[in-house]
Design a protein around this motif. Structure first.
Motif, PDB file in Angstrom:
ATOM      1  N   ALA A  37       0.818  -1.216   0.000  1.00  0.00           N
ATOM      2  CA  ALA A  37       0.000   0.000   0.000  1.00  0.00           C
ATOM      3  C   ALA A  37       0.848   1.261   0.000  1.00  0.00           C
ATOM      4  N   MET A  38       1.881   1.284  -0.837  1.00  0.00           N
ATOM      5  CA  MET A  38       2.709   2.470  -0.979  1.00  0.00           C
ATOM      6  C   MET A  38       1.989   3.472  -1.873  1.00  0.00           C
ATOM      7  N   LEU A  39       1.878   4.689  -1.396  1.00  0.00           N
ATOM      8  CA  LEU A  39       1.169   5.727  -2.149  1.00  0.00           C
ATOM      9  C   LEU A  39       2.174   6.515  -2.974  1.00  0.00           C
ATOM     10  N   GLY A  40       2.692   5.897  -3.967  1.00  0.00           N
ATOM     11  CA  GLY A  40       3.695   6.573  -4.773  1.00  0.00           C
ATOM     12  C   GLY A  40       3.698   6.062  -6.182  1.00  0.00           C
ATOM     13  N   CYS A  41       4.092   6.925  -7.097  1.00  0.00           N
ATOM     14  CA  CYS A  41       4.235   6.500  -8.490  1.00  0.00           C
ATOM     15  C   CYS A  41       5.675   6.611  -8.960  1.00  0.00           C
ATOM     16  N   PHE A  42       6.440   7.556  -8.431  1.00  0.00           N
ATOM     17  CA  PHE A  42       7.810   7.725  -8.912  1.00  0.00           C
ATOM     18  C   PHE A  42       8.698   6.560  -8.509  1.00  0.00           C
ATOM     19  N   GLY A  43       8.489   6.020  -7.322  1.00  0.00           N
ATOM     20  CA  GLY A  43       9.287   4.884  -6.880  1.00  0.00           C
ATOM     21  C   GLY A  43       9.080   3.639  -7.716  1.00  0.00           C
ATOM     22  N   GLU A  44       7.973   3.606  -8.487  1.00  0.00           N
ATOM     23  CA  GLU A  44       7.661   2.457  -9.328  1.00  0.00           C
ATOM     24  C   GLU A  44       8.182   2.610 -10.754  1.00  0.00           C
ATOM     25  N   VAL A  45       8.773   3.739 -11.066  1.00  0.00           N
ATOM     26  CA  VAL A  45       9.218   4.013 -12.440  1.00  0.00           C
ATOM     27  C   VAL A  45      10.312   3.035 -12.848  1.00  0.00           C
ATOM     28  N   THR A  46      10.236   2.584 -14.090  1.00  0.00           N
ATOM     29  CA  THR A  46      11.275   1.738 -14.677  1.00  0.00           C
ATOM     30  C   THR A  46      11.609   2.268 -16.064  1.00  0.00           C
ATOM     31  N   THR A  47      12.750   1.857 -16.585  1.00  0.00           N
ATOM     32  CA  THR A  47      13.096   2.252 -17.949  1.00  0.00           C
ATOM     33  C   THR A  47      12.084   1.701 -18.940  1.00  0.00           C
ATOM     34  N   PRO A  98      14.694  -0.198  -6.535  1.00  0.00           N
ATOM     35  CA  PRO A  98      13.912  -0.105  -7.767  1.00  0.00           C
ATOM     36  C   PRO A  98      13.337  -1.477  -8.135  1.00  0.00           C
ATOM     37  N   ASN A  99      12.327  -1.482  -8.976  1.00  0.00           N
ATOM     38  CA  ASN A  99      11.774  -2.737  -9.466  1.00  0.00           C
ATOM     39  C   ASN A  99      12.853  -3.518 -10.208  1.00  0.00           C
ATOM     40  N   ARG A 100      12.827  -4.844 -10.053  1.00  0.00           N
ATOM     41  CA  ARG A 100      13.895  -5.657 -10.652  1.00  0.00           C
ATOM     42  C   ARG A 100      13.414  -7.090 -10.858  1.00  0.00           C
ATOM     43  N   ALA A 101      14.056  -7.773 -11.792  1.00  0.00           N
ATOM     44  CA  ALA A 101      13.906  -9.220 -11.981  1.00  0.00           C
ATOM     45  C   ALA A 101      12.453  -9.660 -12.078  1.00  0.00           C
ATOM     46  N   PHE A 102      11.706  -9.067 -13.002  1.00  0.00           N
ATOM     47  CA  PHE A 102      10.296  -9.393 -13.240  1.00  0.00           C
ATOM     48  C   PHE A 102       9.401  -9.048 -12.055  1.00  0.00           C
ATOM     49  N   ALA A 103       9.884  -8.340 -11.062  1.00  0.00           N
ATOM     50  CA  ALA A 103       9.090  -8.139  -9.848  1.00  0.00           C
ATOM     51  C   ALA A 103       9.217  -6.706  -9.372  1.00  0.00           C
ATOM     52  N   CYS A 104       8.386  -6.371  -8.382  1.00  0.00           N
ATOM     53  CA  CYS A 104       8.564  -5.095  -7.709  1.00  0.00           C
ATOM     54  C   CYS A 104       9.833  -5.199  -6.871  1.00  0.00           C
ATOM     55  N   GLY A 105      10.422  -4.065  -6.591  1.00  0.00           N
ATOM     56  CA  GLY A 105      11.626  -4.100  -5.785  1.00  0.00           C
ATOM     57  C   GLY A 105      11.322  -4.555  -4.362  1.00  0.00           C
ATOM     58  N   LEU A 106      12.362  -4.934  -3.661  1.00  0.00           N
ATOM     59  CA  LEU A 106      12.226  -5.226  -2.238  1.00  0.00           C
ATOM     60  C   LEU A 106      11.771  -3.954  -1.532  1.00  0.00           C
TER      61      LEU A 106
END
Length: 779
Positions: free
Chosen positions: A56-66, A274-282
C-alpha cells in the motif's frame, strides 16, 4: 452488517460492483455518493485478493522503470499515476467519517529508494536513474542522501547500498485499515455489502442485467462493474464470446510478510529498491508497534494461488535481512500474506465499458490498483452516472488489439536481462564466462520462442518468459492474438518494416558481441535498403530482394566480418575509399599521423613514399592534402594493390597530386633504388602486432594476417621500414611510422639507432601512444 443473500430472492440495484478490494470498494463508495443504489459483492476474507497483501505504498515515482518510460502505453499509465497522487489526501479524509483527516492510517512518511549491488546494473542502475529523471521532469521534490545516513538501515556488507534518494511525498497506508474504512463508508452510504461470490453475468437483449451468486441467487442491476482483480476473468468467460478480444487476466502471484522486529524499531519511511527481476523491488514498510511489512515477490501464474510457496517465503526473507537490516534475521514473522495481482495478457489495465452494454471493467492494473483506486473510482463514477469524463481511458478500453508500445527486440532483450537478474539477486555462483554464455544463449532462444508464439505480437517480458513453461498461457495468448486479427482489420499481420528489421538485427549483433550493434544495424540498413524509413515508422512492405540482402549482411556481421567490408567502403579524412577482402582497413586514428607528418614536412611539392600502403589510404590522403606532391605507395600484396589502384581511379578528381603504386617488399635493399636519398617524407602503417597478442575477430579472422602480425615482438616489419626510410630519405627528411601502443619505446630505439633525430612520440584520439615522427640526420 454485511447482507446475507437468500437463494430465492431477486433484488434490484442501480449498480452491482463485483470485487471488494481497493478498486471495487472505492468505486462503490463513489457511486453511492452520486446517489446510486449499489451492491458490493465479495467475500469478507477476500481470498486471492491483491489488496490484502499489498504494501500500500502511495507513490508512483518509486515504481518508475526504464521499460515504463520507453513504452508509449506505459507513459499513458504513468500519467494516470501522476493524477492519482494528488487526490489521496482529500480521499483519505473523505473516508474517515469526520473522525480524522485520514492521515492516521499513514504508516510511513516518504520513500527512500536504494541502489545496491545485489541486482544487475542494467536494471537497477537504469531504473534508479529513470526514477530520478522522472522526478526532475515533473518537478517533484526529492533529495539525494548518503545511504550511511538513512536511519534504521543496516544491511549485510555484501549488499550495502551505493546510492539513495528520498521522495518526501510518497507515503504508505495500512491496507487493512484502508479497506475497513472503505467498507464502513460504503455501509454508511447505503451500499449493500454481499458476502459472497459472483459466478456469472446475466445478460439479456445485448445488455448486462446483473449477476448470479454461487448460491444461485440472481442480483439484478442497471449496470455491472467488474473490479474483482484476477477473479474477474471467470465472469467475462461466463458471457459467450465476450472475452475473445479482451486481454485475459492472469495472476501475478506474490507473497509478503509482517515481521515484528527484534529490537522493536522500524524505519520512518518506506525503504525500497527499484523494481527488478520481473518483480517489484524489495520494500520495507513500517506498520507500527515495532512491526514492518516486507514485500514482495511476483511469479506469473495462469491461475491465482491461495497459499505461499516455500521458495518465495525463503527468498523474500533472505532479501529483507541482507539488503535492509541484519537483525531482521532474529525477528519474528507474524504472518505471511498471499496476493494475486491481476495482469492482462498485454500488461495494461482494462478500464471502461465492454462490448456488452452496461458491463464495465476496472481491473488489470497489475502493481498499482490500490494507488489508482480513488482516481479510477471518481472517473467511473462520472462515466457510469452519465457525466462528462475527465480522463482519457480510450487506450485501455477492455476490448482491444494487444497494446505493444515497444519492439519485439526490446521485449526479448528485457526478458533476457530480467531472467539473468533473478540469478544475480539470489547470489548465484557460476564462473564469470558462464554469465556471458547464458546471455548469448538466451537471446536466440527467446527470439525463437517469440516467433513460435506469434509472428507479429509479443507479450510483455514476464509473460513471454512464463509462457515458455506454462502451456495455458501459450494457449490463451495465441487465441487472443488470432481473435484480434479476425476482429480488428488493422491488426492483420503486416509485412515487417525497416525499423522492425533493424531492431531484430541490433539484437542479433548485440548477442554476437558486436561493439556497436545498433549503429552497425543502421549502417547496413542504409546500405541494403536505401530510401526506407530507418526509424521504423514506415509499415509499407519491403522488397524481398532488399530484405534478404539486409539479413545476409547482418548474418555476416554477426560472424564478425568487418562492417567496412560489408559496406565496401570506408572514410579516411574526407575521402571515401573502397575496401574489401585482401586489404587492411584504414583507421581514423591514422589521420593524426598524416596530419602531423605533413606539418613536419616543409617541402612545398614533396616527394613522398608510403610503405605498406595497403588500400592506398595514406598515399591518397597525402596527395589530396598536399597538392602537387609526388607519392609512391608500396606493398608486397597484390590483392591490396588492386584496391589501391581502384581507389586511385575513383578519387582521381579529388587528389591533386601524382600518385602511383608499385609492388615491392620493404626488406628488399633494392626497393626504389632510384629514389635513394631523394625522398622528403616516408610514411608507414606497417604490420605491428606481436604474434602472441589476441585480436578481435574483425582483425584476426577476416583481415590479412600479413598486414597485422609482425613476429614475436611485433617489430619485424618496423625494423625493415626504418632501414628503408633511412636509405630513401634526404637529409632532414621526415619519417612517420605507426606502431602498436605498447611498443613506443622499442620503436623509438630502433629509429634512433638508424640515424634519426628529433624523435617524438604521439598519441591517438584515445590517448594511447600510436606513432612516431623523426628526421633523417643531416650527416
Amino acid at each position: 452488517m454485511p447482507h446475507t443473500p437468500d437463494p430465492d430472492q431477486t433484488s434490484g440495484h442501480d449498480v452491482i460492483v463485483v470485487g471488494n478490494g481497493a478498486l471495487g470498494s472505492s468505486a462503490a463508495v463513489e457511486l453511492a455518493r452520486r446517489g446510486a443504489s449499489v451492491a458490493l459483492i465479495g467475500r469478507t476474507h477476500r481470498p486471492y485478493a491483491a489488496s490484502t497483501a499489498a504494501g500500500a505504498m502511495l507513490g508512483c515515482f518509486g515504481e518508475v522503470t526504464t521499460a515504463l518510460v520507453d513504452n508509449e502505453y506505459g507513459r499513458l499509465k504513468f500519467d494516470l499515476d501522476l493524477k492519482a497522487k494528488d487526490i489521496w489526501p482529500e480521499w483519505l479524509e473523505g473516508i474517515s467519517g469526520g473522525a480524522s483527516d485520514g492521515r492516521d492510517i499513514l504508516t510511513a512518511t516518504g520513500t527512500t529508494v536504494l541502489l545496491n549491488s545485489v541486482g544487475t546494473a542494467g536494471i537497477d542502475s537504469g531504473n534508479f536513474h529513470a526514477i530520478r529523471s522522472m522526478l526532475e521532469k515533473h518537478d517533484e521534490p526529492y533529495e539525494t542522501v548518503d545511504p550511511a545516513d538513512v536511519a534504521w538501515l543496516d544491511p549485510d556488507p555484501n549488499s550495502r547500498p551505493l546510492q539513495a534518494l528520498h521522495i518526501p511525498s510518497e507515503h504508505a497506508v495500512d491496507s487493512g485499515r484502508l479497506l475497513l474504512r472503505l467498507e464502513r463508508t460504503a455501509r454508511d452510504l447505503g451500499v449493500t455489502l454481499v458476502d459472497g461470490h459472483a459466478t456469472s453475468v446475466i445478460s439479456e437483449g445485448g445488455r448486462a442485467r446483473g449477476v448470479v451468486l454461487e448460491n444461485g441467487e440472481r442480483l439484478l442491476a442497471g449496470q455491472v462493474l467488474l473490479a474483482g482483480g484476477v477473479g474477474t476473468q471467470d465472469l467475462v468467460d461466463s458471457v459467450p464470446a465476450l472475452g475473445d478480444c479482451i486481454p485475459r487476466l492472469v495472476a501475478g502471484y506474490g507473497v509478503s510478510a509482517l515481521v515484528t522486529t527484534q529490537d522493536g524499531t522500524q524505519p520512518d519511511s518506506v525503504i525500497r529498491t527499484p523494481n527488478r527481476a520481473f518483480a517489484c523491488g524489495l520494500h520495507i514498510v513500517p506498520r507500527g508497534a515495532g512491526r514492518v511489512y516486507v514485500g514482495a515477490t511476483n511469479i506469473v501464474s495462469p491461475r491465482p494461488l491461495a497459499d505461499p510457496v516455500m521458495r518465495d517465503i525463503l527468498f523474500l526473507l533472505e532479501c529483507s535481512h541482507r539488503q535492509t537490516r541484519r537483525n531482521l534475521w532474529t525477528s519474528t514473522v507474524v504472518g505471511v500474506n498471499v496476493g494475486n495481482r491481476p495482469i492482462s495478457l498485454d500488461g495494461f489495465p482494462l478500464l471502461g465499458e465492454t462490448p456488452l452494454s452496461g458491463l464495465w471493467m476496472m481491473t488489470g492494473t497489475y502493481r498499482d490498483g490500490l494507488f489508482l483506486s480513488p482516481l479510477l473510482a471518481q472517473e467511473f463514477g462520472r462515466r457510469m452516472s452519465g457525466e462528462t469524463p475527465r480522463l482519457d481511458l480510450d487506450p485501455f478500453t477492455p476490448e482491444r488489439p494487444p497494446l505493444q508500445g515497444v519492439s519485439r527486440r526490446a521485449i526479448v532483450d528485457t526478458t533476457v536481462e530480467h531472467t539473468l537478474a533473478t540469478g544475480y539477486e539470489q547470489h548465484w555462483q557460476v564462473p564469470t564466462d558462464w554469465q556471458e554464455f547464458f546471455d548469448v544463449a538466451l537471446k536466440p532462444a527467446y527470439d525463437a520462442w517469440a516467433e513460435e508464439l506469434d509472428p507479429e505480437f509479443t507479450p510483455q517480458p514476464d509473460l513471454l518468459a512464463a509462457s515458455r513453461t506454462e502451456p495455458l498461457l501459450t494457449k490463451w495468448l495465441r487465441a487472443y492474438y488470432e481473435n484480434c486479427r479476425a476482429r480488428f482489420p488493422r491488426t492483420a499481420r503486416r509485412p515487417r518494416s525497416a525499423g522492425d528489421l533493424i531492431d531484430d538485427a541490433a539484437g542479433l549483433l548485440a548477442a554476437a558481441r558486436v561493439p556497436k550493434p545498433r549503429a552497425d544495424a543502421l549502417a547496413l540498413a542504409a546500405h541494403a535498403m536505401p530510401g526506407h524509413d530507418q526509424d521504423g515508422g514506415a509499415d509499407e512492405p519491403l522488397p524481398e530482394k532488399e530484405t534478404e540482402a539486409f539479413r545476409s549482411l547482418v548474418a555476416r556481421r554477426a560472424e564478425r566480418e568487418p562492417l567496412e567490408y560489408l559496406l565496401g567502403r570506408v572514410r579516411f579524412f574526407d575521402l571515401e575509399l573502397e575496401v574489401g577482402e585482401g586489404a587492411y582497413i584504414p583507421r581514423r586514428r591514422t589521420e593524426a599521423m598524416v596530419t602531423e607528418a605533413l606539418a613536419r614536412c616543409t617541402a612545398e611539392r614533396p616527394r613522398v613514399v608510403d610503405l605498406c600502403t595497403g588500400s592506398g589510404a595514406v598515399a591518397l590522403a597525402v596527395g589530396a592534402l598536399r597538392p602537387g606532391s609526388t607519392v609512391t605507395g608500396v606493398d608486397n600484396s597484390a590483392p591490396a594493390l588492386r584496391w589501391a589502384e581502384r581507389n586511385r581511379s575513383g578519387l582521381a578528381s579529388r587528389v591533386g597530386s601524382d600518385v602511383d603504386f608499385v609492388e615491392g617488399d620493404v626488406t628488399d635493399e633494392r626497393l626504389l633504388a632510384d629514389l635513394g636519398g631523394r625522398v622528403d617524407l616516408v610514411t608507414a602503417v606497417p604490420p605491428n602486432v606481436p604474434d602472441r597478442v589476441q585480436l578481435v575477430p574483425e582483425l584476426s579472422d577476416h583481415q590479412p594476417r600479413a598486414a597485422l602480425r609482425a613476429g614475436w615482438d611485433g617489430l619485424d616489419t618496423v625494423r625493415s621500414v626504418v632501414t628503408a626510410a633511412a636509405r630513401l630519405l634526404t637529409p632532414g627528411g621526415v619519417l612517420a611510422v605507426e606502431h602498436h601502443d605498447a611498443l613506443a619505446d622499442a620503436v623509438a630505439d630502433i629509429v634512433r639507432s638508424a640515424g634519426f633525430e628529433s624523435v617524438t612520440s604521439h598519441t591517438d584520439g584515445d590517448g594511447h601512444p600510436r606513432f612516431l615522427i623523426a628526421r633523417r640526420a643531416s650527416a
